[in-house]
Each structure stands twice: as structure tokens, then as C-alpha cells.
Design a protein around this motif. Structure first.
Motif, PDB file in Angstrom:
ATOM      1  N   ASP A   1      -3.725  -4.898  -1.910  1.00 45.96           N
ATOM      2  CA  ASP A   1      -3.239  -3.276  -1.569  1.00 45.96           C
ATOM      3  C   ASP A   1      -3.334  -2.217  -2.174  1.00 45.96           C
ATOM      4  OD1 ASP A   1      -0.728  -3.187  -2.059  1.00 45.96           O
ATOM      5  OD2 ASP A   1      -0.634  -2.892   0.142  1.00 45.96           O
TER       6      ASP A   1
ATOM      7  N   ALA B   1      -3.738   1.455   5.330  1.00 49.08           N
ATOM      8  CA  ALA B   1      -3.440   1.015   4.122  1.00 49.08           C
ATOM      9  C   ALA B   1      -3.659   1.048   2.846  1.00 49.08           C
ATOM     10  CB  ALA B   1      -2.941  -0.729   4.116  1.00 49.08           C
TER      11      ALA B   1
ATOM     12  N   GLU C   1      -2.980   4.826   2.033  1.00 49.31           N
ATOM     13  CA  GLU C   1      -1.295   5.445   1.488  1.00 49.31           C
ATOM     14  C   GLU C   1      -1.056   4.602   0.435  1.00 49.31           C
ATOM     15  OE1 GLU C   1       2.236   2.729   3.071  1.00 49.31           O
ATOM     16  OE2 GLU C   1       1.419   2.978   5.276  1.00 49.31           O
ATOM     17  N   GLN C   2      -1.263   3.623  -0.158  1.00 49.20           N
ATOM     18  CA  GLN C   2      -1.504   3.074  -1.508  1.00 49.20           C
ATOM     19  C   GLN C   2      -1.642   3.806  -2.373  1.00 49.20           C
ATOM     20  OE1 GLN C   2       0.921   0.730  -1.777  1.00 49.20           O
ATOM     21  NE2 GLN C   2       1.480   0.865  -0.101  1.00 49.20           N
TER      22      GLN C   2
ATOM     23  N   GLN D   1       3.517  -3.975   2.445  1.00 45.68           N
ATOM     24  CA  GLN D   1       4.610  -4.094   3.736  1.00 45.68           C
ATOM     25  C   GLN D   1       5.363  -5.934   3.498  1.00 45.68           C
ATOM     26  OE1 GLN D   1       1.476  -2.641   7.251  1.00 45.68           O
ATOM     27  NE2 GLN D   1       2.523  -1.433   6.966  1.00 45.68           N
TER      28      GLN D   1
ATOM     29  N   ALA E   1       8.281  -5.749   1.577  1.00 47.00           N
ATOM     30  CA  ALA E   1       9.308  -4.811   1.630  1.00 47.00           C
ATOM     31  C   ALA E   1       9.795  -5.578   2.900  1.00 47.00           C
ATOM     32  CB  ALA E   1       8.712  -3.176   1.957  1.00 47.00           C
ATOM     33  N   ASP E   2       9.062  -6.272   4.096  1.00 41.28           N
ATOM     34  CA  ASP E   2      10.008  -7.188   4.297  1.00 41.28           C
ATOM     35  C   ASP E   2       8.829  -7.410   5.116  1.00 41.28           C
ATOM     36  OD1 ASP E   2      11.532  -6.831   6.765  1.00 41.28           O
ATOM     37  OD2 ASP E   2       9.964  -5.519   7.998  1.00 41.28           O
TER      38      ASP E   2
ATOM     39  N   ARG F   1      -0.542  -5.958   8.993  1.00 41.42           N
ATOM     40  CA  ARG F   1       0.373  -5.587   7.735  1.00 41.42           C
ATOM     41  C   ARG F   1      -0.286  -5.775   6.492  1.00 41.42           C
ATOM     42  NH1 ARG F   1       6.057  -8.756   8.618  1.00 41.42           N
ATOM     43  NH2 ARG F   1       6.701  -8.407  10.956  1.00 41.42           N
ATOM     44  N   SER F   2      -0.082  -4.882   6.007  1.00 35.92           N
ATOM     45  CA  SER F   2      -0.650  -4.369   4.084  1.00 35.92           C
ATOM     46  C   SER F   2       0.358  -5.368   3.489  1.00 35.92           C
ATOM     47  CB  SER F   2      -0.638  -3.123   4.092  1.00 35.92           C
ATOM     48  OG  SER F   2       1.031  -2.668   3.546  1.00 35.92           O
TER      49      SER F   2
END
Length: 150
Positions: free
Chosen positions: A83, A138, A141-142, A46, A49-50, A42-43
């Protein structure tokens, strides 16, 4: 003769059913044995968020945030991993890899306790250009990934 055919047919069905049950049981046992060995990556974004469930062991990765590395008594170390979008504080007790440092890629294994990632293992890039694939993905993605100079 008809009784012998029925006996063979019954025996064949029993063998197939037994084999199916044995396969299902062995698959279940393998899954049960591997459940502790699978650590999801997980980043920090993430995690924000969760959030993971209490006690869940997972891997976190990103860059060690600039200015966050604090070495405490003995082998206690705290820092933040980012991240680019989110940041998660990390606590680790142990010897850090030689190439571990601020603005460097890292992956840690552990669990989240009261918003702090308690690491049991820290890995750092092993040379000037390597960064773990999960961390690169990750950061891409950012939108903050910068390819190393070649």
C-alpha cells in the motif's frame, strides 16, 4: 370475571416473552451462521500495525509490488502486495485473473501464516480504470493513490 382478565393478561405476557426469546435465539443463530462469511478487509499497513489472529480469514488489498511476481511450478505464484507504506508477501496456488500484474490493484482472500498471506482467492481489477474501493481507500490513506488517466 376477574379470573378471566388475569388469565388473558398472563397469556399475553407469555406470548410476548416467547416472542422475545424466539427473536433473540434467531438473531444469535443468524450471527453464528454468518461468522465464517464475514471477511474483514485489511491493508498491508494495518496488518503490520495489528497482525490478525492465527487462522483468521480476511481480505488483503493493494498494489502488486513491482518486481515481486514469481511464477513457480504449475500454478504456484508468489508476489508481494503493498500500500506504499508496508508490503506483505503472498503465496497463491491457482489460476490468476487475466488482468493480474505488477503495479495493478488486487484483493485476495486468505489467512496469514508465519508472515506470509496464503491466498485462497485472488481478484484483480476488471478494466483499465477500476480498482476496488477498499484498495483505493487504503492507498489514499497512505498518500500513494494516483487516479487513472481519463
Amino acid at each position: 370475571m376477574a379470573g378471566l382478565k388475569n388469565l388473558k393478561k398472563t397469556r399475553r405476557i407469555q406470548v410476548v416473552v416467547f416472542a422475545a426469546i424466539a427473536l433473540a435465539l434467531s438473531t444469535g443463530l443468524i450471527g453464528f451462521a454468518m461468522r465464517d462469511g464475514i471477511n474483514l478487509f485489511r491493508s498491508p499497513a494495518q496488518i503490520a500495525a495489528d497482525p490478525p489472529r492465527a487462522g483468521e480469514v480476511f481480505r488483503i488489498g493493494g498494489l502488486v509490488e513491482d518486481g515481486s511476481l514469481v511464477r513457480g511450478e504449475g500454478t504456484n505464484v508468489t508476489f508481494a502486495v503493498t500500500d506504499g507504506a508496508e508490503s506483505v508477501p503472498v503465496h497463491y496456488e491457482g489460476v490468476l485473473p487475466d488482468l493480474f500484474g505488477e503495479n495493478q490493484g488486487m484483493v485476495g482472500t486468505g489467512s496469514l501464516v508465519d508472515g506470509v498471506f496464503i491466498a485462497t482467492e485472488i481478484l484483480a481489477k476488471h478494466d483499465e480504470s477500476y480498482m476496488p474501493k477498499e484498495v483505493v481507500d487504503a492507498l489514499k490513506e497512505q498518500g500513494v493513490y494516483q487516479a487513472p488517466d481519463s
